[in-house]
Design an enzyme around this catalytic site. Structure first.
Site, PDB file in Angstrom:
ATOM      1  N   THR A  92       0.823  -1.204   0.000  1.00 27.07           N
ATOM      2  CA  THR A  92       0.000   0.000   0.000  1.00 27.07           C
ATOM      3  C   THR A  92       0.867   1.268   0.000  1.00 27.07           C
ATOM      4  O   THR A  92       1.955   1.273   0.535  1.00 27.07           O
ATOM      5  CB  THR A  92      -0.889  -0.020   1.253  1.00 27.07           C
ATOM      6  OG1 THR A  92      -1.514  -1.289   1.307  1.00 27.07           O
ATOM      7  CG2 THR A  92      -1.938   1.050   1.216  1.00 27.07           C
ATOM      8  N   SER A 163     -12.127  -1.558   4.949  1.00 20.93           N
ATOM      9  CA  SER A 163     -10.751  -1.113   4.759  1.00 20.93           C
ATOM     10  C   SER A 163     -10.329  -0.245   5.932  1.00 20.93           C
ATOM     11  O   SER A 163     -11.131   0.484   6.503  1.00 20.93           O
ATOM     12  CB  SER A 163     -10.642  -0.294   3.469  1.00 20.93           C
ATOM     13  OG  SER A 163      -9.352   0.259   3.361  1.00 20.93           O
ATOM     14  N   SER A 164      -9.057  -0.353   6.286  1.00 20.05           N
ATOM     15  CA  SER A 164      -8.511   0.542   7.319  1.00 20.05           C
ATOM     16  C   SER A 164      -7.971   1.824   6.717  1.00 20.05           C
ATOM     17  O   SER A 164      -7.567   2.733   7.452  1.00 20.05           O
ATOM     18  CB  SER A 164      -7.378  -0.156   8.079  1.00 20.05           C
ATOM     19  OG  SER A 164      -7.837  -1.335   8.674  1.00 20.05           O
ATOM     20  N   GLY A 185      -1.909  -1.591   6.750  1.00 20.25           N
ATOM     21  CA  GLY A 185      -2.947  -2.553   7.157  1.00 20.25           C
ATOM     22  C   GLY A 185      -3.741  -2.025   8.335  1.00 20.25           C
ATOM     23  O   GLY A 185      -4.154  -0.867   8.350  1.00 20.25           O
TER      24      GLY A 185
HETATM   25  O1  DON Z   1      -7.652  -1.644   2.948  1.00 22.40           O
HETATM   26  C1  DON Z   1      -7.006  -2.137   3.881  1.00 22.40           C
HETATM   27  O2  DON Z   1      -7.237  -1.926   5.042  1.00 22.40           O
HETATM   28  C2  DON Z   1      -5.809  -3.007   3.520  1.00 22.40           C
HETATM   29  N1  DON Z   1      -6.056  -3.630   2.264  1.00 22.40           N
HETATM   30  C3  DON Z   1      -4.560  -2.193   3.531  1.00 22.40           C
HETATM   31  C4  DON Z   1      -3.338  -3.030   3.313  1.00 22.40           C
HETATM   32  C5  DON Z   1      -2.089  -2.326   3.614  1.00 22.40           C
HETATM   33  O3  DON Z   1      -2.053  -1.209   4.061  1.00 22.40           O
HETATM   34  C6  DON Z   1      -0.867  -3.107   3.369  1.00 22.40           C
HETATM   35  N2  DON Z   1       0.309  -2.334   3.514  1.00 22.40           N
HETATM   36  N3  DON Z   1       1.061  -1.831   4.105  1.00 22.40           N
END
Ligand code: DON
Length: 280
Positions: A92, A163-164, A185
């Site tokens: 991300t 989603s976070s 995440g």
């Molecule tokens: O939308 C979400 O909460 C996750 N898919 C985010 C994943 C994420 O931030 C991974 N990386 N660092």
């Protein structure tokens, strides 16, 4: 020479024999590929940055070997120097942008894990995400970030997974004031929260606000996750209060902008090597 040897390493040239047609064919194929790269990349290293590591890597040799035809010569016109893509973060990403009129964009985007679901759309060249992990698969069963959920976030047709991601623009007196957000995440929410608190409640400048050590608690597991850099005295007091303090890897990467009295300052999160703040 190393590049050519790396390519040839994939063939039993001893078996094929010294100066046999088979050996020479493969040698010529390896040579022309290496020389194509030479034409573009090699020069005095006091003047140009030669991607030596890449050129001499076994992985790159494997890629080159894949388009060598064992029987037929590839015409030189069909061979060009390798294209090396710049480093790309594997998950991300967040960016914050503001213009001179005070307009702002806060954008977090994701394919969830490294290489998403590992499936590239044929002919299109982009990866499919694996956001399905953001649904709760079964009540009480944690996802990859240890988050649990139930009915509200169960998998259903046409439903979006939770989603976070928290791209954030804080306004002061109706004007954009703080532009922020983060990957990470389940830690995205708490990371962004702390950037806000560091600026608004604690008066830190934007760079200090994004760099300061962070903490995180997500109910389950019942642990107070911390980054390196908190005072041992503080940790002792927290443990005395019953917190299960766990120091783990750094969390988030918050690229942020503060707009104050018409002046913009950027904070690039040192947790990611590619973080960058710039005014253009
Ligand atoms: O939308 C979400 O909460 C996750 N898919 C985010 C994943 C994420 O931030 C991974 N990386 N660092």
């Amino acid at each position: 020479m190393i590049q050519i040897l790396n390519i040839l390493e994939g063939y039993p040239v001893t078996v094929y024999g010294h100066n046999s047609a088979k050996s020479i064919h493969l040698m010529a194929e390896a040579m022309k590929r290496a020389y194509a790269d030479r034409s573009l990349y090699l020069g005095d290293e006091d003047f140009v940055k030669v991607p030596l590591k890449k050129l001499t890597s076994k992985e790159y040799a494997t890629v080159l070997r894949q388009n060598i035809d064992n029987e037929k010569a590839t015409p030189s016109s069909a061979i060009s120097p390798g294209k090396f893509l710049p480093y790309e973060s594997n998950e991300t990403t967040h960016f914050s942008i503001a213009d001179k009129f005070g307009n702002a964009v806060s954008n977090t985007y994701t394919i969830n894990f490294s290489y998403g679901s590992g499936i590239v759309v044929e002919g299109a060249g982009f990866l499919l995400n694996n956001e399905m992990d953001d649904f709760s698969a079964k009540p009480g069963v944690p996802n990859a970030y240890g988050l649990t959920g139930g009915e509200a976030n169960k998998i259903e047709p046409n439903k979006r997974m939770l989603s976070s991601m928290s791209p954030t623009i804080v306004k002061r007196n109706g004007k954009n004031f703080l532009v922020t957000g983060s990957p990470g995440g389940s830690r995205i929410i708490t990371t962004t929260l702390q950037v806000l608190m560091n600026v608004i409640d604690h008066g830190l400048n934007i760079q200090s606000a994004v760099a300061a050590p962070r903490i995180h608690h997500q109910w389950l597991p019942d642990e107070l996750r911390i980054e390196e850099g908190l005072s041992p005295d503080t940790l002792r007091v927290l443990r005395e209060r019953g917190h299960k303090v766990q120091q783990k890897a750094a969390m988030g990467a918050s690229q942020s902008i503060l707009i104050k009295n018409g002046i913009m300052t950027g904070g690039a999160d040192p947790r990611r090597s590619t973080a960058f703040a710039a005014g253009l």
